[in-house]
Design a protein around this motif. Structure first.
Motif, mmCIF file in Angstrom:
data_model
loop_
_atom_site.group_PDB
_atom_site.id
_atom_site.type_symbol
_atom_site.label_atom_id
_atom_site.label_comp_id
_atom_site.label_asym_id
_atom_site.label_seq_id
_atom_site.Cartn_x
_atom_site.Cartn_y
_atom_site.Cartn_z
ATOM 1 N N TYR A 170 0.841 -1.200 0.000
ATOM 2 C CA TYR A 170 0.000 0.000 0.000
ATOM 3 C C TYR A 170 0.875 1.249 0.000
ATOM 4 O O TYR A 170 2.063 1.205 0.362
ATOM 5 C CB TYR A 170 -0.928 0.024 1.213
ATOM 6 C CG TYR A 170 -2.060 -0.979 1.154
ATOM 7 C CD1 TYR A 170 -3.156 -0.777 0.318
ATOM 8 C CD2 TYR A 170 -2.032 -2.132 1.941
ATOM 9 C CE1 TYR A 170 -4.193 -1.690 0.268
ATOM 10 C CE2 TYR A 170 -3.066 -3.056 1.893
ATOM 11 C CZ TYR A 170 -4.139 -2.830 1.054
ATOM 12 O OH TYR A 170 -5.160 -3.738 0.999
ATOM 13 N N ARG A 171 0.279 2.350 -0.370
ATOM 14 C CA ARG A 171 0.928 3.659 -0.364
ATOM 15 C C ARG A 171 0.038 4.641 0.382
ATOM 16 O O ARG A 171 -1.169 4.690 0.154
ATOM 17 C CB ARG A 171 1.194 4.137 -1.802
ATOM 18 C CG ARG A 171 1.885 5.495 -1.893
ATOM 19 C CD ARG A 171 2.275 5.782 -3.333
ATOM 20 N NE ARG A 171 1.159 5.622 -4.241
ATOM 21 C CZ ARG A 171 0.259 6.584 -4.477
ATOM 22 N NH1 ARG A 171 0.344 7.765 -3.853
ATOM 23 N NH2 ARG A 171 -0.734 6.368 -5.326
ATOM 24 N N TRP A 172 0.645 5.426 1.284
ATOM 25 C CA TRP A 172 -0.106 6.394 2.084
ATOM 26 C C TRP A 172 -0.474 7.600 1.229
ATOM 27 O O TRP A 172 0.340 8.135 0.481
ATOM 28 C CB TRP A 172 0.722 6.830 3.286
ATOM 29 C CG TRP A 172 0.050 7.872 4.138
ATOM 30 C CD1 TRP A 172 0.282 9.222 4.146
ATOM 31 C CD2 TRP A 172 -0.971 7.634 5.111
ATOM 32 N NE1 TRP A 172 -0.527 9.841 5.055
ATOM 33 C CE2 TRP A 172 -1.311 8.902 5.664
ATOM 34 C CE3 TRP A 172 -1.625 6.502 5.566
ATOM 35 C CZ2 TRP A 172 -2.273 9.031 6.651
ATOM 36 C CZ3 TRP A 172 -2.587 6.643 6.544
ATOM 37 C CH2 TRP A 172 -2.899 7.898 7.082
ATOM 38 N N ALA A 228 3.106 -2.868 -7.763
ATOM 39 C CA ALA A 228 4.397 -3.573 -7.756
ATOM 40 C C ALA A 228 4.606 -4.320 -6.446
ATOM 41 O O ALA A 228 5.055 -5.477 -6.438
ATOM 42 C CB ALA A 228 5.535 -2.581 -7.999
ATOM 43 N N GLU A 229 4.278 -3.673 -5.339
ATOM 44 C CA GLU A 229 4.419 -4.333 -4.047
ATOM 45 C C GLU A 229 3.261 -5.287 -3.767
ATOM 46 O O GLU A 229 3.442 -6.299 -3.062
ATOM 47 C CB GLU A 229 4.519 -3.291 -2.934
ATOM 48 C CG GLU A 229 5.747 -2.418 -3.011
ATOM 49 C CD GLU A 229 5.811 -1.410 -1.871
ATOM 50 O OE1 GLU A 229 6.834 -0.718 -1.748
ATOM 51 O OE2 GLU A 229 4.830 -1.321 -1.108
ATOM 52 N N LEU A 249 12.757 -7.149 -3.395
ATOM 53 C CA LEU A 249 13.173 -6.864 -2.031
ATOM 54 C C LEU A 249 12.069 -6.129 -1.286
ATOM 55 O O LEU A 249 11.026 -5.775 -1.856
ATOM 56 C CB LEU A 249 14.468 -6.032 -2.030
ATOM 57 C CG LEU A 249 15.645 -6.632 -2.811
ATOM 58 C CD1 LEU A 249 16.823 -5.685 -2.783
ATOM 59 C CD2 LEU A 249 16.027 -8.004 -2.267
ATOM 60 N N THR A 250 12.302 -5.886 -0.011
ATOM 61 C CA THR A 250 11.339 -5.138 0.783
ATOM 62 C C THR A 250 11.398 -3.662 0.431
ATOM 63 O O THR A 250 12.212 -3.224 -0.394
ATOM 64 C CB THR A 250 11.613 -5.331 2.277
ATOM 65 O OG1 THR A 250 12.913 -4.800 2.595
ATOM 66 C CG2 THR A 250 11.590 -6.800 2.655
ATOM 67 N N ARG A 251 10.540 -2.864 1.068
ATOM 68 C CA ARG A 251 10.486 -1.437 0.760
ATOM 69 C C ARG A 251 11.783 -0.736 1.109
ATOM 70 O O ARG A 251 12.179 0.237 0.449
ATOM 71 C CB ARG A 251 9.315 -0.789 1.514
ATOM 72 C CG ARG A 251 9.133 0.688 1.250
ATOM 73 C CD ARG A 251 7.867 1.179 1.905
ATOM 74 N NE ARG A 251 6.694 0.523 1.328
ATOM 75 C CZ ARG A 251 5.478 0.606 1.854
ATOM 76 N NH1 ARG A 251 5.276 1.287 2.963
ATOM 77 N NH2 ARG A 251 4.466 0.001 1.276
ATOM 78 N N LYS A 252 12.479 -1.212 2.122
ATOM 79 C CA LYS A 252 13.758 -0.622 2.516
ATOM 80 C C LYS A 252 14.936 -1.186 1.742
ATOM 81 O O LYS A 252 16.078 -0.858 2.039
ATOM 82 C CB LYS A 252 13.983 -0.822 4.013
ATOM 83 C CG LYS A 252 12.998 -0.056 4.890
ATOM 84 C CD LYS A 252 13.348 -0.215 6.356
ATOM 85 C CE LYS A 252 12.403 0.591 7.241
ATOM 86 N NZ LYS A 252 12.742 0.451 8.681
ATOM 87 N N GLY A 253 14.686 -2.040 0.773
ATOM 88 C CA GLY A 253 15.762 -2.622 -0.012
ATOM 89 C C GLY A 253 16.455 -3.790 0.656
ATOM 90 O O GLY A 253 17.558 -4.154 0.235
ATOM 91 N N ALA A 254 15.826 -4.401 1.658
ATOM 92 C CA ALA A 254 16.432 -5.522 2.376
ATOM 93 C C ALA A 254 15.894 -6.842 1.829
ATOM 94 O O ALA A 254 14.888 -6.892 1.117
ATOM 95 C CB ALA A 254 16.133 -5.411 3.869
ATOM 96 N N ARG A 255 16.582 -7.910 2.182
ATOM 97 C CA ARG A 255 16.153 -9.238 1.782
ATOM 98 C C ARG A 255 14.925 -9.661 2.579
ATOM 99 O O ARG A 255 14.701 -9.211 3.685
ATOM 100 C CB ARG A 255 17.287 -10.245 2.003
ATOM 101 C CG ARG A 255 18.541 -9.962 1.227
ATOM 102 C CD ARG A 255 19.642 -10.943 1.617
ATOM 103 N NE ARG A 255 19.210 -12.321 1.461
ATOM 104 C CZ ARG A 255 19.917 -13.369 1.848
ATOM 105 N NH1 ARG A 255 21.092 -13.186 2.455
ATOM 106 N NH2 ARG A 255 19.455 -14.595 1.665
ATOM 107 N N TRP A 256 14.150 -10.539 1.976
ATOM 108 C CA TRP A 256 13.006 -11.103 2.675
ATOM 109 C C TRP A 256 13.470 -12.191 3.630
ATOM 110 O O TRP A 256 14.382 -12.962 3.323
ATOM 111 C CB TRP A 256 12.005 -11.691 1.682
ATOM 112 C CG TRP A 256 11.221 -10.657 0.933
ATOM 113 C CD1 TRP A 256 11.573 -10.078 -0.250
ATOM 114 C CD2 TRP A 256 9.976 -10.079 1.311
ATOM 115 N NE1 TRP A 256 10.619 -9.168 -0.645
ATOM 116 C CE2 TRP A 256 9.619 -9.159 0.303
ATOM 117 C CE3 TRP A 256 9.121 -10.252 2.382
ATOM 118 C CZ2 TRP A 256 8.454 -8.414 0.341
ATOM 119 C CZ3 TRP A 256 7.950 -9.519 2.431
ATOM 120 C CH2 TRP A 256 7.623 -8.608 1.425
#
Length: 660
Positions: free
Chosen positions: A332-334, A352-353, A383-390
């Motif tokens: 979702y997007r705020w 996309a997410e 990847l996640t929203r912060k660019g990290a791995r799942w």
């Protein structure tokens, strides 16, 4: 002449010459007997009352009665100075001999006693006070180590510097000890610019005073009205002060230090004698800490009032299904306030997410493990929203979050948020578009709630690892990374050794060739005309509309029971058995709905024309589930030196048993 008149005349300055005019205004009148002492002092007090204008040419107008009293205690050798003001040729007055004898027999005046508690016998003598103009005294450091601190003020002075002494007979002055300064910065939002500005202001203030900054502490995205944990810089700052690494703390505002009086008590006596300097409010606890505590109390009360207003606003907002402005879930997007529609929608779907969320639910309900889902997402570059791995924990939170089904959960106490504790029956329908259905949430939570997330399943990297069986012991084979041993070339050179994917048990086989062959078998089987029979579930297995109708009826009956109880607690015992029975029936219905919502591994194949493209676009978890559905694979040993490459040779080294 009366001796008291002589005592007053001693205040006459010695620089006055004989025959000059009177400078104090009443001493000649007393000498000549024209004015008593009381009237003269009264005129003096009239001239020195607040707002009185001093007389011109009188250099002693600034002297106070305390100054005059101190001059009376001087030796009487200057008693005759007032005679210099007698008119020329005037007769010398004869002294009163009886008054002189009575004054001489008087005992010496005792020094004034200092008020306060009497020092116990054997206590250490306090160090004498040393008053130097402009010397700013600071509290004794010994008070921080348990020494008794006594404030001493020199008697006879209405103003002046103050010094603090302890029973260890030492005093610390700012002229002899330069403060060791630490800077603390804090803000409630995650913004690096605000922290940098606070640190810059603290460094500038320390540089202006010539102080050395020995430590810098900063807490970004940390509330000042809640308890700060041991991993924050606030806890490290207190620990550094306890280790005597600094003695003065600089902050820009009291609100940056804290919004709780409990934290102020941690940095002030008797717990810690820390000197706190607030730049913008001009506070220095070396002088007084009353203003610091007062401002913190005001800020703490403001936080409570703001929380009450926010709670009321949140309750009204929750009734219409609007979420809070916290962290927006993945998918979702705020929507800012100025861009909302007429309904005031806060969440809009980020396609996309949202595709990641749909894949997580789709693979999990098809039987994939949490770790396998996380590996598949990361391996494809999503990847996640912060660019990290799942990770498996991240996937678990997504599967248990009712927001993805447009269900707004009730508010939970601060610091006690738990996805497992959310009751779907207490959720409010949300005013945004769902990504998955309510049945998907019920099915996912039925498999996760109540299960300890200690092991999320093994994340496989290869198609047949843990699925194929060994031809010797009939146990699942394991994946391996063996090293090849190239043979020398004709010119004597040797190719570098390389690792490759393989399966091992009582043998070691090349896994790439076997995986490719099994994948081709699955594609051929799913391309046959009778494959549609594998996708058609029995018509009478589940009746989802009837299940939902039954569930709604049970919920309505439970609400009626609660309404019957009302505010009478005596009815609760009578209705307890019926409530437990309704809860058990609801759990059974939810279990059936969850089983009906589970995905068939081939559910997405309906209507697909290009089966090969569909197979290659599936995740590894889905491909493994299809292999387990279609066949059983047994890998045989081939012997030393044999490397099957052709399809017929690979088939001869395998044992394939179709299941459907």
């Amino acid at each position: 002449m009366h001796p008291r008149h002589l005592t007053v005349n001693r205040s006459r300055s010695s620089s006055t010459s004989a025959g000059s005019a009177s400078s104090c205004g009443f001493c000649p009148q007393i000498v000549q007997g024209r004015a008593p002492l009381g009237q003269a002092v009264g005129r003096w007090s009239d001239r020195h009352r607040p707002g009185a204008v001093p007389e011109e040419g009188n250099p002693r107008e600034h002297q106070t009665p305390s100054r005059l009293r101190s001059q009376r205690a001087r030796p009487r050798a200057t008693a005759g100075r007032c005679e210099q003001r007698r008119a020329p040729g005037a007769a010398e007055p004869e002294p009163d001999r009886r008054a002189l004898r009575r004054t001489a027999a008087r005992p010496p005046a005792e020094p004034p006693r200092r008020r306060g508690r009497r020092r116990p016998a054997g206590a250490a003598q306090l160090a004498p006070a040393t008053h130097r103009a402009g010397a700013a005294q600071i509290p004794c450091r010994g008070a921080r180590r348990g020494h008794r601190r006594v404030r001493h003020r020199h008697h006879g002075h209405s103003s002046g510097p103050r010094a603090y002494f302890c029973q260890n007979d030492h005093v610390t002055s700012s002229k002899t000890s330069i403060p060791r300064v630490a800077i603390y910065a804090r803000q409630s939002v995650e913004e690096d610019q605000g922290i940098r500005q606070q640190l810059d202001d603290g460094r500038k203030h320390a540089a202006d005073h010539g102080w050395t900054v020995v430590h810098e502490f900063s807490d970004n995205d940390t509330s000042g009205s809640k308890e700060r944990g041991p991993k924050t810089d606030w806890a490290r700052m207190l620990s550094a002060f306890d280790e005597d690494e600094f003695d003065t703390l600089i902050v820009t505002e009291t609100s940056r230090l804290t919004r709780s009086l409990t934290d102020v008590l941690d940095v002030t006596p008797p717990r810690r004698a820390m000197r706190v300097i607030v730049i913008r409010q001009g506070i220095d606890t070396l002088v007084a800490d009353f203003q610091l505590k007062l401002l913190v109390l005001v800020a703490e009360n403001e936080v409570k009032l703001k929380a009450q207003r926010a709670a009321r606003y949140a309750a009204d907002r929750r009734k219409v299904g609007h979420p809070t402005s916290g962290k927006t879930p993945h998918g979702y997007r705020w929507v800012p306030a100025g861009q909302r529609d007429e309904r005031g929608t806060r969440y809009v779907v980020d396609e996309a997410e949202a595709e990641d969320v749909r894949q997580i639910f789709r693979e999990f309900l098809a039987g994939a493990t949490l770790g396998q889902i996380a590996r598949d997402l990361t391996s494809t570059g999503r990847l996640t929203r912060k660019g990290a791995r799942w990770h498996s924990s991240t996937v678990r939170r997504v599967l248990m979050n009712p927001l993805y089904a447009a269900l707004l959960p009730p508010a939970q106490p601060t610091g006690q948020h738990s996805m497992a504790a959310i009751d779907l029956e207490a959720c409010t329908p949300g005013a945004w578009q769902p990504i998955v259905t309510r049945d998907d949430i019920v099915a996912a939570r039925s498999r996760l709630v109540g299960v300890k997330p200690m092991h999320a399943g093994t994340a496989r990297r290869w198609l047949l690892a843990g699925i194929a069986l060994c031809g010797v012991c009939r146990k699942p084979v394991k994946s391996s990374r063996p090293v090849n041993h190239p043979t020398p070339r004709k010119d004597g050179s040797v190719a570098p050794a390389q690792r490759y994917h393989g399966y091992r048990c009582h043998f070691s086989r090349n896994g790439d060739v076997i995986d490719e062959f099994v994948s081709e078998l699955c594609i051929q089987r799913l391309s046959q005309p009778d494959a549609v029979d594998l996708l058609t579930p029995p018509d009478d297995e589940f009746d989802l509309p009837a299940l939902h109708t039954r569930r709604d009826a049970l919920q309505a009956e439970r609400k009626n029971v609660f309404a019957l109880i009302g505010s009478d607690p005596s009815r609760l015992a009578a209705a307890q058995d019926r409530l437990e029975e309704l809860e058990e029936q609801l759990r059974e219905v939810d279990a059936v709905i969850a089983k009906a919502a589970e995905r068939h591994p081939l559910a997405d194949l309906m209507g697909v024309e290009d089966v090969r493209a569909w197979w290659e676009s599936r995740t590894l978890a889905r491909q493994r589930a299809i292999v387990q559905l279609l066949m059983t694979v047994v890998i045989k040993p081939v012997g030393m030196g044999h490397r099957p490459r052709r399809p017929q040779d690979v088939l001869a080294s395998l044992e394939i048993t179709p299941l459907i």
